[in-house]
Design an enzyme around this catalytic site. Structure first.
Site, PDB file in Angstrom:
ATOM      1  CE1 TYR A   1       4.086   8.877  -1.912  1.00  0.00           C
ATOM      2  CE2 TYR A   1       5.819   7.318  -1.328  1.00  0.00           C
ATOM      3  CZ  TYR A   1       5.175   8.529  -1.133  1.00  0.00           C
ATOM      4  OH  TYR A   1       5.603   9.367  -0.151  1.00  0.00           O
TER       5      TYR A   1
ATOM      6  CB  SER B   1      -0.941   0.002   1.210  1.00  0.00           C
ATOM      7  OG  SER B   1      -0.209  -0.013   2.431  1.00  0.00           O
TER       8      SER B   1
ATOM      9  CB  ALA C   1      11.358   9.490 -13.602  1.00  0.00           C
TER      10      ALA C   1
ATOM     11  CG  HIS D   1      -6.699  36.285  -4.637  1.00  0.00           C
ATOM     12  ND1 HIS D   1      -7.146  35.337  -3.741  1.00  0.00           N
ATOM     13  CD2 HIS D   1      -7.802  36.971  -5.040  1.00  0.00           C
ATOM     14  CE1 HIS D   1      -8.452  35.460  -3.591  1.00  0.00           C
ATOM     15  NE2 HIS D   1      -8.883  36.443  -4.378  1.00  0.00           N
TER      16      HIS D   1
ATOM     17  CD  GLU E   1       1.809  -2.533   3.838  1.00  0.00           C
ATOM     18  OE1 GLU E   1       2.941  -2.917   4.203  1.00  0.00           O
ATOM     19  OE2 GLU E   1       1.577  -1.992   2.729  1.00  0.00           O
TER      20      GLU E   1
END
Length: 308
Positions: free
Chosen positions: A11, A9, A160, A288, A31
């Site tokens: 990424y 469990s 990567a 904003h 897990e």
């Protein structure tokens, strides 16, 4: 598949649970440790559990190993998964599912390259390197001249963009321009809905560092629910958490769960890489209405200011 088991469990497992449940599948996590998403910051993990796990067709088995996986035949025979207790190693349950995804991590593909003939001893398959990416003969070994190793094979940070950064660094050093990659400033992201991203230390690691180096740890949180862009996008769930040294105002880590977290984390990564203090960022103007104001609020909170 209607029913998918995902072993691991982290990424990758979490990303695929996001995909499969979006497509209508039911998912069971398997897990080995006692909690899901063990590599995540604890506070982020609690929020992710609420948003990404409990609200979806996902259940879990924790504290167990998938000791044996027997492939099935689509439409004819299910995949069988035998699970054993992680501590006692006793059989606890057998699952039958339509498909099984193994997401327990990766190992370096360095076997058979003849590294030993070049005097290179790996550690669990990983090539050892110095800070300039030069290959070492082994753990704490000698530099082997004119040989460099970048990317997953050195095991520093298997992403990567880490490999790209290391490649640039190696070329700089080959050309005589000294450079070292600051791996603590490299961000990582989990591409779920919403995304999760982090850079630097987790809260547990930051607490340990504060205790060891005798400084007061600061924490500040910005909320997506207080952000007009997130509200307009109907994506107001999530936080941005900053961890910093109260004495020096150095940013130690940042953890975000929320809309476009993978993009927002870059500001924090740049601050860590450039040594920009939380006070300096707090005084910078953020556009904003944008999601960057979630971080603006968090940085201002570090120095006793309020964005609202």
């Amino acid at each position: 598949p209607e029913y998918v088991a995902i072993i691991g469990s982290g990424y990758i497992g979490l990303e695929f649970s996001d995909i499969y449940t979006a497509l209508g599948s039911e998912v069971t996590f398997i897990e080995a440790v006692d909690t899901l998403m063990p590599t995540f910051d604890p506070e982020i993990r609690r929020i992710a559990d609420r948003i990404l796990i409990k609200s979806r067709a996902i259940d879990s088995r924790v504290g167990v190993f998938a000791a044996e996986v027997t492939p099935g035949i689509p439409g004819e025979k299910p995949v069988t998964i035998k699970m054993i207790d992680a501590n006692t190693k006793e059989h606890v349950e057998t699952l039958e599912v339509d498909a099984c995804l193994v997401a327990t991590g990766r190992i370096p593909a360095t076997n058979g390259m003849g590294l030993d003939k070049a005097g290179i001893e790996t550690d669990r398959g990983f090539v050892q390197v110095d800070p300039t990416m030069r290959i070492l003969s082994g753990v704490e070994g000698e530099v082997i001249e004119n040989m460099y190793c970048i990317g997953d094979a050195n095991g520093k940070f298997m992403l990567a963009h880490t490999a790209s950064a290391q490649g640039v660094s190696a070329v700089e050093n080959i050309l005589g321009r000294h450079h070292e990659v600051n791996h603590n400033a490299i961000p990582a992201a989990c591409f779920t809905h919403p995304e999760i991203a982090f850079v630097g230390l987790s809260e547990d690691d930051a607490k340990a560092k504060a205790k060891q180096e005798d400084f007061e740890l600061g924490k500040s949180v910005g909320h997506f629910r207080a952000n007009s862009k997130a509200l307009a996008e109907n994506e107001a769930d999530g936080i941005a958490k900053l961890l910093y040294n109260k004495d020096t105002e150095e940013l130690l880590g940042a953890h975000i769960i929320g809309l476009h977290a993978a993009d927002l984390i870059q500001e924090c990564a740049n601050a860590i890489a450039g040594g920009t203090t939380v006070r300096e960022v707090a005084m910078m103007t953020h556009t904003h209405p944008t999601l960057s104001e979630v971080l603006d609020a968090a940085f201002k909170g570090c120095v006793g200011m309020a964005a609202h």
